[in-house]
Design an enzyme around this catalytic site. Sequence first.
Site, PDB file in Angstrom:
ATOM      1  N   LYS A 211      30.651 -52.121  89.959  1.00  0.00           N
ATOM      2  CA  LYS A 211      30.697 -51.910  91.406  1.00  0.00           C
ATOM      3  C   LYS A 211      29.294 -52.036  91.998  1.00  0.00           C
ATOM      4  O   LYS A 211      29.080 -52.702  92.990  1.00  0.00           O
ATOM      5  CB  LYS A 211      31.298 -50.534  91.700  1.00  0.00           C
ATOM      6  CG  LYS A 211      31.364 -50.200  93.166  1.00  0.00           C
ATOM      7  CD  LYS A 211      32.004 -48.840  93.393  1.00  0.00           C
ATOM      8  CE  LYS A 211      31.797 -48.432  94.851  1.00  0.00           C
ATOM      9  NZ  LYS A 211      32.351 -47.127  95.160  1.00  0.00           N
ATOM     10  N   GLU A 217      23.752 -49.616  81.380  1.00  0.00           N
ATOM     11  CA  GLU A 217      24.493 -50.081  80.203  1.00  0.00           C
ATOM     12  C   GLU A 217      25.056 -51.480  80.445  1.00  0.00           C
ATOM     13  O   GLU A 217      24.961 -52.373  79.601  1.00  0.00           O
ATOM     14  CB  GLU A 217      25.665 -49.127  79.896  1.00  0.00           C
ATOM     15  CG  GLU A 217      25.247 -47.743  79.448  1.00  0.00           C
ATOM     16  CD  GLU A 217      25.174 -46.755  80.602  1.00  0.00           C
ATOM     17  OE1 GLU A 217      24.818 -47.164  81.728  1.00  0.00           O
ATOM     18  OE2 GLU A 217      25.469 -45.570  80.373  1.00  0.00           O
ATOM     19  N   GLY A 271      34.858 -46.247  91.823  1.00  0.00           N
ATOM     20  CA  GLY A 271      34.909 -46.884  90.508  1.00  0.00           C
ATOM     21  C   GLY A 271      36.173 -46.537  89.742  1.00  0.00           C
ATOM     22  O   GLY A 271      36.845 -47.403  89.175  1.00  0.00           O
ATOM     23  N   ARG A 272      36.561 -45.258  89.744  1.00  0.00           N
ATOM     24  CA  ARG A 272      37.718 -44.834  88.946  1.00  0.00           C
ATOM     25  C   ARG A 272      39.037 -45.171  89.624  1.00  0.00           C
ATOM     26  O   ARG A 272      40.104 -44.873  89.070  1.00  0.00           O
ATOM     27  CB  ARG A 272      37.618 -43.344  88.620  1.00  0.00           C
ATOM     28  CG  ARG A 272      37.373 -42.445  89.816  1.00  0.00           C
ATOM     29  CD  ARG A 272      36.939 -41.047  89.385  1.00  0.00           C
ATOM     30  NE  ARG A 272      36.591 -40.183  90.514  1.00  0.00           N
ATOM     31  CZ  ARG A 272      35.396 -40.117  91.081  1.00  0.00           C
ATOM     32  NH1 ARG A 272      34.411 -40.897  90.637  1.00  0.00           N
ATOM     33  NH2 ARG A 272      35.154 -39.301  92.089  1.00  0.00           N
ATOM     34  N   GLU A 357      36.054 -36.722  86.465  1.00  0.00           N
ATOM     35  CA  GLU A 357      34.973 -37.179  87.345  1.00  0.00           C
ATOM     36  C   GLU A 357      35.325 -36.852  88.799  1.00  0.00           C
ATOM     37  O   GLU A 357      34.446 -36.594  89.611  1.00  0.00           O
ATOM     38  CB  GLU A 357      34.724 -38.691  87.170  1.00  0.00           C
ATOM     39  CG  GLU A 357      33.424 -39.162  87.799  1.00  0.00           C
ATOM     40  CD  GLU A 357      33.007 -40.560  87.371  1.00  0.00           C
ATOM     41  OE1 GLU A 357      32.233 -40.700  86.422  1.00  0.00           O
ATOM     42  OE2 GLU A 357      33.461 -41.538  88.002  1.00  0.00           O
ATOM     43  N   HIS A 388      50.045 -34.923  64.405  1.00  0.00           N
ATOM     44  CA  HIS A 388      49.444 -34.785  63.075  1.00  0.00           C
ATOM     45  C   HIS A 388      47.952 -34.526  63.179  1.00  0.00           C
ATOM     46  O   HIS A 388      47.223 -34.734  62.210  1.00  0.00           O
ATOM     47  CB  HIS A 388      49.753 -36.036  62.253  1.00  0.00           C
ATOM     48  CG  HIS A 388      51.235 -36.244  62.095  1.00  0.00           C
ATOM     49  ND1 HIS A 388      51.969 -35.644  61.098  1.00  0.00           N
ATOM     50  CD2 HIS A 388      52.130 -36.917  62.872  1.00  0.00           C
ATOM     51  CE1 HIS A 388      53.238 -35.971  61.234  1.00  0.00           C
ATOM     52  NE2 HIS A 388      53.372 -36.733  62.318  1.00  0.00           N
ATOM     53  N   LYS A 516      21.360 -39.837  84.032  1.00  0.00           N
ATOM     54  CA  LYS A 516      20.896 -41.230  84.164  1.00  0.00           C
ATOM     55  C   LYS A 516      19.406 -41.250  84.444  1.00  0.00           C
ATOM     56  O   LYS A 516      18.648 -42.033  83.874  1.00  0.00           O
ATOM     57  CB  LYS A 516      21.614 -41.932  85.320  1.00  0.00           C
ATOM     58  CG  LYS A 516      23.063 -42.256  85.082  1.00  0.00           C
ATOM     59  CD  LYS A 516      23.598 -43.075  86.254  1.00  0.00           C
ATOM     60  CE  LYS A 516      25.103 -43.132  86.281  1.00  0.00           C
ATOM     61  NZ  LYS A 516      25.659 -43.774  87.445  1.00  0.00           N
TER      62      LYS A 516
END
Length: 553
Positions: A211, A217, A271-272, A357, A388, A516
């Site tokens: 965005k 990263e 973003g999400r 978030e 499990h 960050k």
Amino acid sequence: MPEHPPLEAAWTRLATLAARPAARDIKALFAADPERARRFSASFEDLTFDFSKNAIDGDTLVALLDLAHEADLDGFRARLFAGEVVNPTEGRAAMHMALRSAADAGMRAALPGGVDEASRLAAAERDKMHDFVRKVHAGELRGATGETFDTVLNIGIGGSDLGPRMAVDALTLARGPRMEARFLSNVDGHAFAALARAMNPARTLVLVASKTFTTLETMTNAKAARAWLAAALGEEAVSAHFGALSTNLKAVADFGIRPDQVFGFRDWVGGRYSVWSPIGLPVALAAGWEPFQAMLDGGAAMDRHFLQTPFAQNLPVLLALVGVWNINALDLRTHCVLAYDERLRRFPAYLQQLEMESNGKSTALDGNPVAQATCPVLFGEPGTDAQHSFMQLVHQGTQPVPVDFILAAEPDHDRPEAHRILAANAFAQAEALLRGKSRQEVEAEMRAKGMSDATIAGVAPHRVFSGNRPSNTLLFRRLDGYALGRLIALYEHKVAVEGWLWQIDSFDQWGVELGKVLAGGIIPALAPGAAAGVHDGSTAGLIRRFRTLRGET
Ligand code: F6P
């Protein structure tokens, strides 16, 4: 932003209901009301939401619905869909619904600089994406060597990764993809090394999804991918192989991506919430345009349901109200999502960002500490795998963990018996959480198996299940693009509703910033011979130790 109404009285009513002696006895609620499963369920199309296995009775439901009304949910929902600034700490609207609406829906996002035609803009970009997908699939767009693309590599992180990664799995796992989709999110070089081994650069289309187009990263990985491609095919090959999905068109141009392979969106898409935007392009490439469009249609259908349905039958509202009951009234601070569907194996990871978030906040919109606990810690795995691993704790741990069970009735494979086994396990887990197993039952069972009194006395307490542990079940016909879109939008609106009840800003994410910034300061300190910088004793010691271990003191 409008004033937030006072909710103390509504929260106190819920606390009083939760304090009743039998408030958590779900089994007693079933025993007292044969119609309970029907009365505490709601449906939209083929999607059923059964919340009867929660410690909620008629009075509780009324109190929860009162809370929703007193919190002015109507008003917040209207302001969300009107494109008003519902994210005041960033001065933004949240208009991801426009991305799945028809071009003529007339949705508008009130931006700081004026008013925008959100649905028209979104539809225009959607047409450009559609055309691009068609050309890639038809082989009209090819790599620099003339070969067709068989792989799309999506480079992005957070919302620029989790949504598309989850949706690609959901829509391609059963029948296989139109083209292979790979996802590079982690800046850890091992991630790219593993992917690079598996991809042929001549047939790989790289999409840089960000965005902001500034995320460290993603930009680091994008440069690595560009170098990898240039090393294999030459620098001049790069432009044919790269596309970008972003709001920051200037930075995209500076990176050197050709405009016809750039797909934009606006800052009113968080973003999400961006899987519906050009960030969803890898979904359309991997699964095909029709499933992607169906996903948008499913999202839009859930929008209409959320907008038009009375709260008492409104799935996102009810899902949120059950959530706040468990979190705030019963003080249950974790939440587990178990999709009994391998295709939804990434759904909990996706929800972790969406929920935590959005609602992992401790400051209310008025700047004061929140009055209520907010987002629970969310985790999950596909069923039956989860049974499990961590389900031991969910059944017998010291604190009940509310669970969402998600299940499609019809599989997309031809082994109906396997699907019946899967579904039986989903229903059985929810039933076991509710029913539990008493000491008497355990002892009787052990006695019937001929066990000695000493063994029974020693082991029986460990085999007791308290029961009365809450869960929701979401059951629908089949998982296709439409059902997936509906499911995602259901949780999106649930999160928004919870945020309004907690009176927080669900659409910002300031909590990700500090780390960050500090990483930016530590990166140079990790270089050989660099000054360590000013840090607490632990961090400074770890930096020194890291360099020593690398022989770089
Ligand atoms: O660090 C969190 C975050 O800002 C998320 O909200 C976002 O989805 C992600 O980073 C990626 O951001 P971008 O798409 O701008 O690279």
